[in-house]
Every structure is written in structure tokens, then in C-alpha cells.
Write a protein that holds these residues in place. Sequence first.
Motif, PDB file in Angstrom:
ATOM      1  N   ASN A   3       0.850  -1.198   0.000  1.00  0.00           N
ATOM      2  CA  ASN A   3       0.000   0.000   0.000  1.00  0.00           C
ATOM      3  C   ASN A   3       0.883   1.244   0.000  1.00  0.00           C
ATOM      4  OD1 ASN A   3      -2.235   1.557   0.014  1.00  0.00           O
ATOM      5  ND2 ASN A   3      -2.921   1.021   2.077  1.00  0.00           N
ATOM      6  N   THR A   4       0.440   2.285  -0.665  1.00  0.00           N
ATOM      7  CA  THR A   4       1.181   3.556  -0.693  1.00  0.00           C
ATOM      8  C   THR A   4       0.165   4.679  -0.510  1.00  0.00           C
ATOM      9  OG1 THR A   4       0.866   4.079  -3.027  1.00  0.00           O
ATOM     10  CG2 THR A   4       2.641   2.543  -2.485  1.00  0.00           C
ATOM     11  N   PRO A   5       0.623   5.907  -0.366  1.00  0.00           N
ATOM     12  CA  PRO A   5      -0.351   7.001  -0.243  1.00  0.00           C
ATOM     13  C   PRO A   5      -1.296   7.094  -1.429  1.00  0.00           C
ATOM     14  CG  PRO A   5       1.838   7.761   0.368  1.00  0.00           C
ATOM     15  CD  PRO A   5       2.008   6.381  -0.164  1.00  0.00           C
ATOM     16  N   GLN A   6      -0.898   6.463  -2.541  1.00  0.00           N
ATOM     17  CA  GLN A   6      -1.762   6.515  -3.709  1.00  0.00           C
ATOM     18  C   GLN A   6      -2.482   5.196  -3.897  1.00  0.00           C
ATOM     19  OE1 GLN A   6      -0.313   7.165  -7.722  1.00  0.00           O
ATOM     20  NE2 GLN A   6      -0.182   9.353  -7.348  1.00  0.00           N
ATOM     21  N   GLY A   7      -2.515   4.363  -2.848  1.00  0.00           N
ATOM     22  CA  GLY A   7      -3.128   3.052  -2.978  1.00  0.00           C
ATOM     23  C   GLY A   7      -2.117   2.035  -3.461  1.00  0.00           C
ATOM     24  N   PRO A   8      -2.487   0.767  -3.426  1.00  0.00           N
ATOM     25  CA  PRO A   8      -1.527  -0.257  -3.838  1.00  0.00           C
ATOM     26  C   PRO A   8      -1.339  -0.331  -5.351  1.00  0.00           C
ATOM     27  CG  PRO A   8      -3.544  -1.262  -2.996  1.00  0.00           C
ATOM     28  CD  PRO A   8      -3.717   0.201  -2.852  1.00  0.00           C
ATOM     29  N   PHE A   9      -2.384  -0.091  -6.103  1.00  0.00           N
ATOM     30  CA  PHE A   9      -2.275  -0.075  -7.564  1.00  0.00           C
ATOM     31  C   PHE A   9      -2.168   1.397  -7.934  1.00  0.00           C
ATOM     32  CE2 PHE A   9      -2.590  -1.407 -11.784  1.00  0.00           C
ATOM     33  CZ  PHE A   9      -3.620  -0.784 -12.459  1.00  0.00           C
ATOM     34  N   ASN A  10      -0.949   1.853  -8.211  1.00  0.00           N
ATOM     35  CA  ASN A  10      -0.751   3.305  -8.266  1.00  0.00           C
ATOM     36  C   ASN A  10       0.154   3.705  -9.405  1.00  0.00           C
ATOM     37  OD1 ASN A  10       2.133   3.145  -7.396  1.00  0.00           O
ATOM     38  ND2 ASN A  10       1.177   2.222  -5.615  1.00  0.00           N
ATOM     39  N   GLU A  11       0.391   4.998  -9.452  1.00  0.00           N
ATOM     40  CA  GLU A  11       1.209   5.536 -10.509  1.00  0.00           C
ATOM     41  C   GLU A  11       2.588   5.922  -9.970  1.00  0.00           C
ATOM     42  OE1 GLU A  11      -0.338   9.171 -11.972  1.00  0.00           O
ATOM     43  OE2 GLU A  11       1.204   9.282 -13.522  1.00  0.00           O
ATOM     44  N   LEU A  12       2.961   5.372  -8.816  1.00  0.00           N
ATOM     45  CA  LEU A  12       4.231   5.768  -8.221  1.00  0.00           C
ATOM     46  C   LEU A  12       5.368   4.834  -8.614  1.00  0.00           C
ATOM     47  CD1 LEU A  12       2.971   6.548  -4.618  1.00  0.00           C
ATOM     48  CD2 LEU A  12       3.357   8.146  -6.476  1.00  0.00           C
ATOM     49  N   SER A  13       5.052   3.561  -8.662  1.00  0.00           N
ATOM     50  CA  SER A  13       6.095   2.588  -8.974  1.00  0.00           C
ATOM     51  C   SER A  13       5.398   1.281  -9.342  1.00  0.00           C
ATOM     52  CB  SER A  13       6.997   2.350  -7.765  1.00  0.00           C
ATOM     53  OG  SER A  13       6.280   1.623  -6.776  1.00  0.00           O
ATOM     54  N   ILE A  14       6.199   0.320  -9.794  1.00  0.00           N
ATOM     55  CA  ILE A  14       5.601  -0.972 -10.127  1.00  0.00           C
ATOM     56  C   ILE A  14       5.823  -1.973  -9.012  1.00  0.00           C
ATOM     57  CG2 ILE A  14       5.733  -0.723 -12.614  1.00  0.00           C
ATOM     58  CD1 ILE A  14       8.364  -2.413 -12.410  1.00  0.00           C
ATOM     59  N   ARG A  15       6.187  -1.447  -7.852  1.00  0.00           N
ATOM     60  CA  ARG A  15       6.557  -2.324  -6.754  1.00  0.00           C
ATOM     61  C   ARG A  15       5.480  -3.352  -6.431  1.00  0.00           C
ATOM     62  NH1 ARG A  15       8.560   1.187  -4.422  1.00  0.00           N
ATOM     63  NH2 ARG A  15      10.425   0.775  -5.602  1.00  0.00           N
ATOM     64  N   SER A  16       4.258  -2.855  -6.170  1.00  0.00           N
ATOM     65  CA  SER A  16       3.183  -3.732  -5.693  1.00  0.00           C
ATOM     66  C   SER A  16       3.013  -4.998  -6.491  1.00  0.00           C
ATOM     67  CB  SER A  16       1.851  -2.996  -5.754  1.00  0.00           C
ATOM     68  OG  SER A  16       1.601  -2.382  -4.565  1.00  0.00           O
ATOM     69  N   LEU A  17       2.793  -4.841  -7.767  1.00  0.00           N
ATOM     70  CA  LEU A  17       2.431  -6.033  -8.518  1.00  0.00           C
ATOM     71  C   LEU A  17       3.635  -6.844  -8.931  1.00  0.00           C
ATOM     72  CD1 LEU A  17      -0.580  -4.467 -10.300  1.00  0.00           C
ATOM     73  CD2 LEU A  17      -0.629  -6.418  -8.799  1.00  0.00           C
ATOM     74  N   THR A  18       4.849  -6.324  -8.701  1.00  0.00           N
ATOM     75  CA  THR A  18       5.992  -7.162  -9.013  1.00  0.00           C
ATOM     76  C   THR A  18       6.459  -7.932  -7.781  1.00  0.00           C
ATOM     77  OG1 THR A  18       7.294  -5.131  -8.855  1.00  0.00           O
ATOM     78  CG2 THR A  18       6.933  -6.012 -11.040  1.00  0.00           C
ATOM     79  N   THR A  19       6.157  -7.399  -6.591  1.00  0.00           N
ATOM     80  CA  THR A  19       6.543  -8.165  -5.401  1.00  0.00           C
ATOM     81  C   THR A  19       5.433  -9.130  -4.980  1.00  0.00           C
ATOM     82  OG1 THR A  19       5.709  -6.384  -4.015  1.00  0.00           O
ATOM     83  CG2 THR A  19       8.066  -6.407  -4.449  1.00  0.00           C
ATOM     84  N   LEU A  20       4.254  -8.909  -5.509  1.00  0.00           N
ATOM     85  CA  LEU A  20       3.112  -9.721  -5.099  1.00  0.00           C
ATOM     86  C   LEU A  20       3.303 -11.190  -5.421  1.00  0.00           C
ATOM     87  CD1 LEU A  20       0.117  -9.711  -4.185  1.00  0.00           C
ATOM     88  CD2 LEU A  20      -0.464  -9.358  -6.562  1.00  0.00           C
ATOM     89  N   HIS A  21       2.904 -12.036  -4.495  1.00  0.00           N
ATOM     90  CA  HIS A  21       2.951 -13.475  -4.771  1.00  0.00           C
ATOM     91  C   HIS A  21       1.981 -14.187  -3.853  1.00  0.00           C
ATOM     92  CE1 HIS A  21       5.794 -12.719  -1.472  1.00  0.00           C
ATOM     93  NE2 HIS A  21       5.368 -13.877  -1.005  1.00  0.00           N
ATOM     94  N   LYS A  22       1.632 -15.404  -4.222  1.00  0.00           N
ATOM     95  CA  LYS A  22       0.744 -16.184  -3.371  1.00  0.00           C
ATOM     96  C   LYS A  22       1.546 -16.741  -2.214  1.00  0.00           C
ATOM     97  CE  LYS A  22      -2.323 -18.673  -5.297  1.00  0.00           C
ATOM     98  NZ  LYS A  22      -2.834 -19.838  -5.998  1.00  0.00           N
ATOM     99  N   LYS A  23       0.860 -16.884  -1.086  1.00  0.00           N
ATOM    100  CA  LYS A  23       1.559 -17.396   0.098  1.00  0.00           C
ATOM    101  C   LYS A  23       1.817 -18.890  -0.024  1.00  0.00           C
ATOM    102  CE  LYS A  23       0.406 -14.162   3.670  1.00  0.00           C
ATOM    103  NZ  LYS A  23      -0.686 -13.922   4.584  1.00  0.00           N
TER     104      LYS A  23
END
Lengths: 542, 316, 320
Positions: free
Chosen positions: A522-542
Motif C-alpha cells: 500500500n502507498t499514499p496513492q493506494g496499492p495499484f498506483n502511478e508511483l512505482s511498479i513495486r506492488s504487482l511485481t513483489t506480489l505473490h501467493k503465500k
Amino acid sequence: MRRAALVLLVLALAAAGCGGKSSKSGSAGGTFRIGSSSGIDSLNPYVAFNQDAYSTFQYVYPILVQYDATNKHFAPFFARSWKTSDAGKTWTFHTVPNAKWSDGKPLTAADAAWTINTDVKYASGGAANEAGLVAHITRADAPNPTTLVVHYKQAPGNVLGQFQQFFILPKHVWSKHIGHKGADLKTFPNNPPVVGSGPFTLVKYQKNEIALFKRNGSYWGTKPKIDAFGLRMFSNDDAMISALKAHEIDAVEAVPATGIKTLKGAGFAVSDVPGLDQTDFIINSNPRKLHHRELLNLKVKEAFAHAVDRQQIISVVFLGTAKPAYSIVPPSTGAWSNPNLKPETFDVALANKILDGLGYKRGSDGIRVADGHKMSYDVITPTSVSSANRTFQILQPDFRKIGVQLKQKALDATAAFAEMSAPNNKYLNYDLALWDWTSLIDPDFMLSVVTCAQYGGWSDSGYCDKHYDAMYSQQQLTPNQDARRALVWKMQKYLYDHRPYIWLANDDSVAAVSPKWDGFVNTPQGPFNELSIRSLTTLHKK
Amino acid sequence: MSVVLQEPVLQEAPIRSRRGIVLETIRRRPSAAIGATLLVLVLLGAVLAPVLAPYDLHKQVGPVFGHPSWSHPLGLDDGGIDMVTLLMWGARISLVVGFAATLVSMLIGGTVGVAAGYFGGKTDTILMRITDYFLVIPDVPLMIIVAAIWGPSLFHIVIVIGILLWTSTARVIRAQVKSVRERVYVKRAQAIGAGHARIVLRHVLPQVAPLLIANTVLTIAVAIFDETALSFLGLGDPSRISLGKVIENAFQRAAISTGAWWAIVPPGALVALIILSCSLIGQALEDALNPRLRVAHLSARRFRLRPLVGRGSEAL
Amino acid sequence: MRGADYVIKRLGFAVVTVFVAISLNFALFRLAPGSAVSNLARVPHATPELHQALKREFGLDKSKGAQYVIYLKQLVRGNLGVSFENQQPVSHNLWVALKNTLPMVLLGTLFSIVLGTLTGVVAAWRRGTAVEGATVTTALGFYSMPTHWLGLMLVILFSGVLPTGGMTNDFLINPSFWTHLKDLAAHIALPSLTLGLVLYGEYTLIVRSAMLETLGEDYILTARAKGLRPWAILRRHALRNAMLPIATLVALSLGYIVAGAILVETVFSWPGIGRAVYEAVLQRDYPMLQGGFLLLTISVVFFNLVADLLYFKLDPRITQ
């Protein structure tokens, strides 16, 4: 009714049995399903307006820099390094070598240069949407496939902040659409499969329904762990939260305050971080306004500020998931926000004292009289701001206590803006309004909305002050970041004193994710945001 | 006007005396009697809201979406306000809008209907063409636009709804006026030289009034429905709490997924109850008053769906 | 010849109505405060030149009269213009939205006809009993419910059991035909059920009345005397009598159906034409609004015409 429900349950189970549940094999792969209640309005960067559209472009197009994990500093992206010369008037970026677009054609600095030059050329026509980002640029060159050189008229202070939002487009696709003096840039629908070069490619898009992204095999950077993700559009929060609870989606980017408890109770991971949204109470500050000129008096504005019960607003409207707001640049922007400013106290007695001191006596009905007329004002509230009604209901009785009568005038957003800027973008008539702003991390945009140049554009306060405008131009052209920061703080203080806005609440960015997934940041702009591609590239299933 | 057909003439004798109508109606239609009782109860509750309401309408008395409890049998809404209080005050506004919009619609529709039916000929044709035009306007989009243009104040809402509802009244009244006009005493009055106004006021209107009343009741139901729909789309007057607004507030704040069903179920149920009561009463009145409505129905092939209780595009 | 007369008159009226509607709508939209230009010009560092360019682009710099003429000319050529919001052809936008609305609404209508007929028959057959009263009151009860509220009730009842939003589960990757069909069915169930429940009351009443008329007729008594079984009587006579009003009602409701099931679409996040028009209003997207209204008006006029002609054909006594 229950029996009918049972019958339908059987049917539904049959139907849902083949639902899109991700495979349970290991921690790689899978399709991540995000719910959104805002939506993508267009796939064309020259047309799109909504946040979700920009977040989409973030994952699909190459961008020179992105924000790092703190969301405060810039990290390399398509540009691996950069340097300035000529006192900041020339910037040289070294871009990733051997990159390819999703259709196999080479991605080089030439694409970046072409996009920049096209935007500069058609800045007052087809490329107007992007014109702000290429301000002060004279031209861009690509002397070799991995070098981009950008030439500026004057040395700007926010180059990286601008390029962080700048999407590089494939020249071989878009150069076909510059006809009619660039107007064709806007009519190109850019339908899927979109030719891009980000960690994902957009493969399916249906307006108001779904946008599906697949992992891009030819991506030049860190590959994502998931196979695909999708953004599913809902027309209301209720449906979205219900879908999350029913596991039809895996995450929600903006959880309404009322849904937090239920989701936590149902086992979802709810993250609550300071956000970039702020609600505000606007006082028409046009020095040329025709009526109720007592509202231009700084003391009156100050009195109003002390009649605002931010705690009540935060508690009722946001259920505690917000902080008191006080500056045009919110704290979540990091060092750009002036830390020496504080929200005004909620002090009705003080407000009354100030107004008494101005000689505005109360009439028999308790409403003060100023310059021969009652202090009774319309407050324009756009229906698109969901917090406006409840906020107004909190303000109204408190303002009554200080002898000011407020009446609500609800209009849809377009009509509201038309009324506020009337007549003819001169801002001569209206008095008060409620609205909200979504800031960016770089403060330039928010600071621009109160400039004289934004009359008829972003200005909703009618504020126009030459001294402020001078400071604004200066900060834009101050390459030294410390100097720029000092100026930005000074501007915030200046606006704090002149109060075109009484800032109300800075609401948090609240997101919820299914416990089966990890890494959705999550970021100040939400998790799906225009700040970086971090969220969906680090995301993985547990 | 209405799709509803009453009992075939063969099986019921038409009611001649106006005084006997109420009693006869109750006897034949117990559902109408129940409807009337319910409506009266709601009216009482709404009218006496300032006195009877248990809590302050604007005061937060508990947490947002507080659960139903002994002190708050219907729980709290998204502002922490007592639901029972909201229902009483909300019914007030909803009913006010319903009545006011119906009044507007009655005035316009009644005038048009009487004029068209009485004068006949070219007046009739022109007025009916205008009526037909209004019939084909897509109503919900029009309501949205007008609310957007004028801003969603209570006054504007009333006017908008009224403007859209008058057509069915005009039709019914026109048909009735036409038949009354042919009656002997009217012709006699004309022969004597009585002026149009006099004839209309003394001879036509009294004959038309009962039907107008029945139509009024049905129109109220539609008006209340329309107001609920407008509120739901965010076009209701935000400074007044109507039942539609209560539903919309709850919906906007994700009441359902939060589990706060008490914020949504009761207000809608109350609206449905009001509309149902009005429909039952209005229908029964119509049946009782005009057996020949059946013929009117068969020839009123251009009726809208709305008349019964206002379906048509708002339903969708 | 009277018949042909009538048809022509009605057709003529239909055409004129559409034209008047178009013109009035054109004027009405431009009365709405705020313009699409101010919306679209809200980009960072917008300039006055941008405003002008946008105005020119949308033809808003010309006089209203000139705009009207241009609009009519385009219309005659079948060009509905380009949406301000996403710069795509209005006809395409409308078609996509319409495609989404139609199945849901048609299914709902079907459901209401079936349920209405069943309950109408029951009510008529059990005339005078408590069953009739209960059936009719229930039908009216559902009819009285605000559509969106009923939708929300269904959401409360079925959430977790049936999907409560959207048209399909778009995350099904390459589903088999059968899976896809089941998924569509699950999604369309609640919205069309809402519509069906809210509308069936009218059919109940029509069918009941029509049947009561027929059932009281002499030839029915004769048939019964002859020993014909009730179901045969029902089928052959009573139901047939109800056909006309049912057909008319269906034709009329189809006309308004295209107006977009906006309330249902909002509750169930259905990306249909109701929502499309609603959003167009909010954004002052004139081309979309004009196109949308044109579509709605034409459909209403068309189906009203059909209903009229149906009546005329089936009951030529009425030519008033």
C-alpha cells in the motif's frame, strides 16, 4: 424466500464452482484480481483522466524513473542513470539496452525522444494532457539507442518528478496518429493488445468492466511473480466489498471506512497508510469578487477556521481513518510538506471573539451582520464528493454558533465548477464550497492550482496573487532541491495565512487483500498506483 | 389510463351515490381498507414527527451503523442517527414531495384534460399531440438532466416529477370529460346560454372530481417512487432527508457489505408500504367510480406503464 | 382505406415526434450549466489556447444555430459524432452498452410475463377466495417496491450465493462453453430477477381481468355445460383474450426498456446503457447524450407505434 435461496444456491454453486480461483500450486503464478470503484476512462494517455488509467499506464509503458520503496525518492527504471549539465539545462539519461516492445520491435531512447518532441510540438493541441510534463523542454535527442538528452529553456526544479509521470510511447505505433495537427493522437483508441513494454501487457479491456494484464515475457526489468492480474470495475463500494468477502476478487484498492471492521473480521489484511487525498472548505478568494467581500478579510477566514471541528469530521465521515489536514501539500509527500504548520484549533469562543472584534454584530436571529448584510452564505457541494453532505451537516451547526448561516447548494461536479467559476471563468459570484483534492508526491501540481494562470482550469478558489505566482515560477525553476524545498515550505505558509482553503481531513489510503496473497504494497496513492511498479511485481501467493 | 381493469360490469352494480363510495369500497375491497389504515398511520407518524420522534434528527447518538438495541430498535444510520427518527422525518419529506408533485401534475393534467375533453376539435388534437410528446420522453434521463441543470433542491424535484406525471391524468380526465359533455344537462345548459367556465365548474368538474381523486392517489404513489429513484441516483435534495435519501446514504457508505441491513431495509419497506397503500386505495376508488373505465382502457392504447404505480423507465 | 389512413397517420406522428425530441434535447443539453470543455481542459498547466483548441475541436465555438445544423446534417448521414469523454464514436459506445443491457432486461421481462400469467390465472380461477386476495396483494406489493431497494434486498439475501455485481467473471481464463454459460447465468440471475419481480404485478392484473371477463361470458358457460375441462377452457378462450393486453404491454415496456435499466444497473454494476447515459449527463458529454436520447426516443416511439398497430390490428373497432 429461503427455499428459493436454496434452490438458487445449488445452481449458483454449480456456476461458481468453475469460478476464477487461482491455482493452488506453489507461490508463483496465479491471477490476482483487484476491485476498483473508479475505473479506467480511456486507454489513451492523451485522453485519460482517471487515476486507474494512469496506474495502468504505469505497468504497461516504460518510464524513466519511479519512486523507491519510501515513495519519497527516485529510483532508476528505464533510465539506469542520469546526469545534468549546463547548469541544469541539459539532462542526460542512460536507458536500458536491448529492450524490446511487446510486439518485438526494439525499445530505445529514440522512442523517448520522439514522445517528448511530439508532446512539445502538439502541446496546445492533441498532446495537451501531457503538456504540463514537458514544460520548459525545447527538444530531446537520442544520439544513440541508450542515451536520451533533454534540453531545457531554463533549469527546472522538478525534472525527475515530471518524468516519473511521463509515459514513453512506441514511436512505430503512435507516429501514425499525428495527423490533423496532432489531433489524431486523441482519437486513437489504443485497444488491446496494447503495444507497451512494462512488466505486464494489457490484453483485455472492456469499459466499466474489466482490464486484464498478462505478464510480459519480454520485459527488461524485474519480472513479476504472478501470471496475470485484472482490474475489475464496480459501480459502487457495496458491490465491491461484497465481492471481496465472497472471494470473487482478491483485493480492493480503496476500502470505504465503514467496510474496514467487517473485512478485518473476515480475515482480510487491511492496511491503512497516510494518503494523498484531502477534503477542503473553499473560500472564494478572488480579490475582484462582487459580493460578500467580508469573506476576503483574513481575520474572517481565520475565525471560520476555528469553527471547523476536524475531529468530528474525521470520526463521523472517515470513521477515524484520516488525519486533520492543514496544508495544501499533505504530510504523505514527505519532506515537501511544511512540518511547522498545524491545523487550527476548534475554538468557537475564539472565532466569536475575532468576529466580535470586527464589529459584526448579531441580529435578532443570531446571525451576524457584516457590511449591511447578513452573514448567510451558500456552500456549493459537488455530488461527486461523497463526504460533502456529512461534512456540511457537521459544519452547519458549528457555524451557527459563531453567528454565520450556511446553506447547502448541491450540484453535480460540472455544474458546481461552472457556478464557482462564473461568470466566464472570472470567479466573481460564489462564496463558499466543499471539495477535495488528490495530491501528487511532487508538490508542483498542487501548488499550481491556486495560481492566476489556472483560472478556468484547476482553480476552484479564485485565488490570484502575483507574489504567490512569482514564488511558484521560482520553485519550478530551482534545480537545487534544498532551495526548492525551502521555497515550497514558504509557499505553504503563505497559503496558510491567506487561506483560500481551510483544509479539513487528509484521509488515509486503506486497502484490503485476501490473506492468501503477500506483497501487495500500500502507498499514499493506494496499492495499484502511478508511483512505482513495486506492488504487482513483489506480489505473490503465500 | 391504468392497465388495471376492474371487475367486469356484469358482476357488480356501479356505484351511483358518491357518499356510499367509501363504505362500498371498503366492503368490496378489504385490501383497500387495510391500505387506507396503513396510509393514515404513516401520515400520522409523519405529521407528528416533530413531537413523536424519539431523538434529534441531526444529533449523533451512537456509532456509525450502530446495531439495533432496546433504545434504538432500528439501529443507527451512517451518521450515527437513530433510524426510527429518520423514518418518521423521512416519511414527512417523501410525502411532501409526493403530494406537491401530484398537485403540480393534477393542475397541469387536469387543465389539459378538461380543455381537451370539453372543447374538442382542434384544441383537443393539439393538446393530445403535446401529451403524446411528453409520453415519449425518456423520463429517468430527463429527470437526471433537469436535476443536473437546476440543481437538486426539493422545489426543483417537485416540478420535475410533476411535469412528467401529468400526462396520464390528462388522458383520464379527457375521457371522462368527453363522456360528461355529452350528457343531457350539459347540453341543456349550453342551450340556455351558460358560459363555458360556468358549465365546466358547475357541471363537468363535479362529475370528474371523484375520478380525479382516484387518479391523484395513484399519482402520489408514482411521485414518491420517482423521488426515491432520483435520490438513489444522487440527485435528491441533500439538505432534506427523504426516505429515498436514507436509502442512498446507507448505500453510499456500503451498508450492506458492512452488514448494516437495518439502514436499508426499513426505509425501503416503508416506501413500498406507502406506495402499496396508495395503489390499493386508488385502484379501489377507480373501480368503484367508473365501471366504464374498462372501455376507456381498451381504447387507451397509448397508455404508459407508469400509471399503475409508475413503472416504465423508472422501474428499470 | 381507413386502416391505411390510420397507419400512415401514426407513422407520420412518430417521425415528427422523433424530430421534435431531437431538437428539444439538443437545446436542453446546452442549457445545462458547465461545459465539457471545462472538464476536459482540466489538465495541469492548461492554457487559454488549449480551451480554444478544445472548443474548436468540439465545434463549440460556433453559434448554437450553426451547431444545430451541423448536428442535423451529421445525423442524416448516420453519424452520431464522437464522445467527448473517450474520443470514440458515440454509436460504438452506445452499441456496446446496449448489447449489455438487452439480455438482462429481456430475461427480466420474460420472467415477469411468465410469473404474471401464472399468478393472474390463479387469481382469476380462485376468484373471491383468500388466494386471490393474497396473490393480487403480493403482486402489487412487489410492484410497489422501489426497484433499487428490491435489488439491494436480493443482494442481502444472496450475497455469497450468487454474484452481486458485473456481467461475468472476467477472470475465468479460457473457460469452456458450458462454464462460461453457467457464469453468465449466475451473474444475470439477480438483476433480471429484480426486474421480473418488480414488473410482474402488471401482468398479473391484466391476465386476471382478461380472464375474468372471458370467464363470465356466455360461451364459457356453454363450454362448461358441454363438459369441457377447465384447463381447456382456460387455454382456448380466456388466455387468448388476455393476449392483446399482454402483447401491448410487452411492446410498450420494450420501448422503455431501452431507456436503460439504470436503477438495476447501478445496484449490480451492470455496464449497460442506463449507466452510460447517466455518466454522460454528469460529464456533459453532449454527443453521447444526444445519441443516447435519440436511441431512447426512437425505441419508445417505435414500440408505441407497434403497440398502437397491434391494437388496431387486433381490435379494429378502435380507430379513435
